[in-house]
Design a protein around this motif. Structure first.
Motif, PDB file in Angstrom:
ATOM      1  N   GLN A 293       0.818  -1.219   0.000  1.00  0.00           N
ATOM      2  CA  GLN A 293       0.000   0.000   0.000  1.00  0.00           C
ATOM      3  C   GLN A 293       0.849   1.264   0.000  1.00  0.00           C
ATOM      4  N   GLU A 294       1.914   1.277   0.815  1.00  0.00           N
ATOM      5  CA  GLU A 294       2.768   2.460   0.930  1.00  0.00           C
ATOM      6  C   GLU A 294       4.203   2.181   0.498  1.00  0.00           C
ATOM      7  N   SER A 295       4.530   0.933   0.332  1.00  0.00           N
ATOM      8  CA  SER A 295       5.835   0.494  -0.164  1.00  0.00           C
ATOM      9  C   SER A 295       5.694  -0.954  -0.595  1.00  0.00           C
ATOM     10  N   ALA A 296       6.559  -1.383  -1.494  1.00  0.00           N
ATOM     11  CA  ALA A 296       6.657  -2.800  -1.833  1.00  0.00           C
ATOM     12  C   ALA A 296       7.839  -3.392  -1.086  1.00  0.00           C
ATOM     13  N   PHE A 297       7.801  -4.709  -0.855  1.00  0.00           N
ATOM     14  CA  PHE A 297       8.849  -5.369  -0.093  1.00  0.00           C
ATOM     15  C   PHE A 297       9.237  -6.682  -0.760  1.00  0.00           C
ATOM     16  N   TYR A 298      10.442  -7.164  -0.401  1.00  0.00           N
ATOM     17  CA  TYR A 298      10.904  -8.466  -0.871  1.00  0.00           C
ATOM     18  C   TYR A 298      11.645  -9.165   0.258  1.00  0.00           C
ATOM     19  N   GLY A 299      11.688 -10.511   0.162  1.00  0.00           N
ATOM     20  CA  GLY A 299      12.346 -11.291   1.198  1.00  0.00           C
ATOM     21  C   GLY A 299      13.707 -11.815   0.800  1.00  0.00           C
ATOM     22  N   ASP A 300      13.844 -12.278  -0.445  1.00  0.00           N
ATOM     23  CA  ASP A 300      15.131 -12.791  -0.928  1.00  0.00           C
ATOM     24  C   ASP A 300      15.319 -12.341  -2.370  1.00  0.00           C
ATOM     25  N   ALA A 301      16.440 -12.715  -2.942  1.00  0.00           N
ATOM     26  CA  ALA A 301      16.781 -12.214  -4.275  1.00  0.00           C
ATOM     27  C   ALA A 301      15.798 -12.682  -5.340  1.00  0.00           C
ATOM     28  N   ASP A 302      15.280 -13.903  -5.205  1.00  0.00           N
ATOM     29  CA  ASP A 302      14.301 -14.394  -6.180  1.00  0.00           C
ATOM     30  C   ASP A 302      13.002 -13.595  -6.105  1.00  0.00           C
ATOM     31  N   GLU A 303      12.562 -13.313  -4.892  1.00  0.00           N
ATOM     32  CA  GLU A 303      11.345 -12.511  -4.754  1.00  0.00           C
ATOM     33  C   GLU A 303      11.582 -11.084  -5.255  1.00  0.00           C
ATOM     34  N   LEU A 304      12.783 -10.578  -5.061  1.00  0.00           N
ATOM     35  CA  LEU A 304      13.099  -9.247  -5.566  1.00  0.00           C
ATOM     36  C   LEU A 304      12.948  -9.198  -7.084  1.00  0.00           C
TER      37      LEU A 304
END
Length: 358
Positions: A293-304
């Motif tokens: 909603q206010e930022s996007a996030f990722y957990g690891d390099a593949d998700e990035l």
């Protein structure tokens, strides 16, 4: 009606360039009407890059540090400050702090990095002499107590500078210079390199811009995308605005750090500039901006990689999230003008606890 606090005389150890996090505090103090004098180590420690010059600098460092501390003492004697505000303080000697405090001055350190022992020999010896230490790392509070016996410490989050980190009107030249699919602006580290190398290999057609120190130009798979320099001040803000996706990569921590970053100054700079932020997912970062909603996030390099592909395909969604992130940064008090009040409140508490003989 409560009496308005009297303006303070503040002696600051800080940089003096636009966009520096420490200089943002200097300007915030000044906006509140306080008198601030600055002694900057940048004026004493040369930023030499050549190997031979760096060798000369190492030989000269004891004399350079001595001269810097002498200047700090002289300025304290001349201005008779109420508050000594030291940002990091890598070159401030313990005896300098003790001498300034002997005049009844409250000494506060603001430490923005992960490890107190990673910045030379002076800081670990001096850190316990400050009346209060602010750290931007939640793990830093316990680390100060365990390693240095420093229990007068507290957490303060990073912030944005409203004089610098704000939406700007971009010219065609700005767009030609800064427009890209994805950008990262910041210091180099092993983890950041590995993450960006993974992105570059998985998304070979991506227009990736990297801004920072020259070492980025030596990294395999990334040298092509290194823009050859860092960006500061309003140019930094322009680079954020012109990038479709701004990465919030986090430092894994220095050798003496109890933990890596959970947030960084970019966590707040990017939304305040109106940029779309794709940030490493941490509990602290999620407490400041709502995911999706206010930022996007990722957990690891593949998700990035997956998140980059997704958001590049959805510009309207990016714009909506960037707008919401900007509004959150302003409405939730993430500016340095709010953070500086925390410093001043702590100063007044410390002052109130001092003997009346002050």
């Amino acid at each position: 009606m409560a009496e308005k606090p009297q303006p303070l005389r503040i002696l600051a150890v800080s940089a003096l360039w636009q966009g520096a996090n420490d200089y943002a505090y200097v300007r915030a103090f000044q906006r509140l009407g306080h008198s601030v004098s600055v002694v900057s180590s940048d004026r004493f420690v040369p930023d030499w890059q050549g190997r031979s010059l760096r060798a000369v600098r190492r030989l000269l460092m004891p004399k350079i540090v001595a001269e810097f501390n002498s200047a700090l003492l002289a300025q304290a004697q001349a201005t008779k400050p109420d508050l000594l505000f030291v940002f990091k303080g890598a070159y401030v000697k313990p005896e300098t702090i003790a001498a300034i405090k002997s005049g009844g001055v409250v000494a506060i350190n603001f430490f923005p990095d992960t490890g107190f022992a990673d910045h030379g020999p002076y800081l670990p010896k001096a850190i316990g002499l400050y009346d209060w230490v602010f750290t931007t790392k939640t793990a830093g509070v316990a680390d100060l107590a365990a390693r240095y016996g420093c229990r007068n410490a507290g957490f303060v989050a990073h912030s944005f500078d409203p004089e610098v980190h704000a939406p700007l009107q971009l010219s065609s030249d700005d767009l030609e210079r800064y427009a890209c699919d994805v950008s990262f602006i910041g210091n180099i580290s092993k983890k950041k390199c590995q993450t960006l190398q993974h992105v570059a290999r998985r998304l070979p057609d991506l227009k990736l811009f990297i801004w920072g120190a020259a070492k980025w130009g030596q990294v395999p798979d990334l040298a092509h995308w290194f823009q050859g320099r860092a960006v500061w001040g309003h140019e930094y803000s322009k680079a954020i605005q012109a990038s479709s996706i701004n990465l919030g990569l986090l430092f894994e921590g220095g050798p003496s750090a109890p933990a890596g970053d959970q947030i960084t100054s970019r966590t707040f700079h990017i939304p305040a500039c109106g940029g779309f932020m794709l940030h490493e997912r941490t509990e602290e970062a999620l407490g400041f901006f709502k995911e999706g909603q206010e930022s996007a996030f990722y957990g690891d390099a593949d998700e990035l990689v997956a998140q980059i592909s997704h958001y590049l395909d959805h510009p309207a969604l990016r714009a909506r999230i960037a707008r919401a992130g900007y509004n959150r940064a302003l409405s939730s008090g993430y500016s340095v003008d709010v953070r500086v009040q925390q410093v001043l409140d702590t100063y007044r508490e410390l002052l109130g606890a001092m003997p009346l003989s002050r």
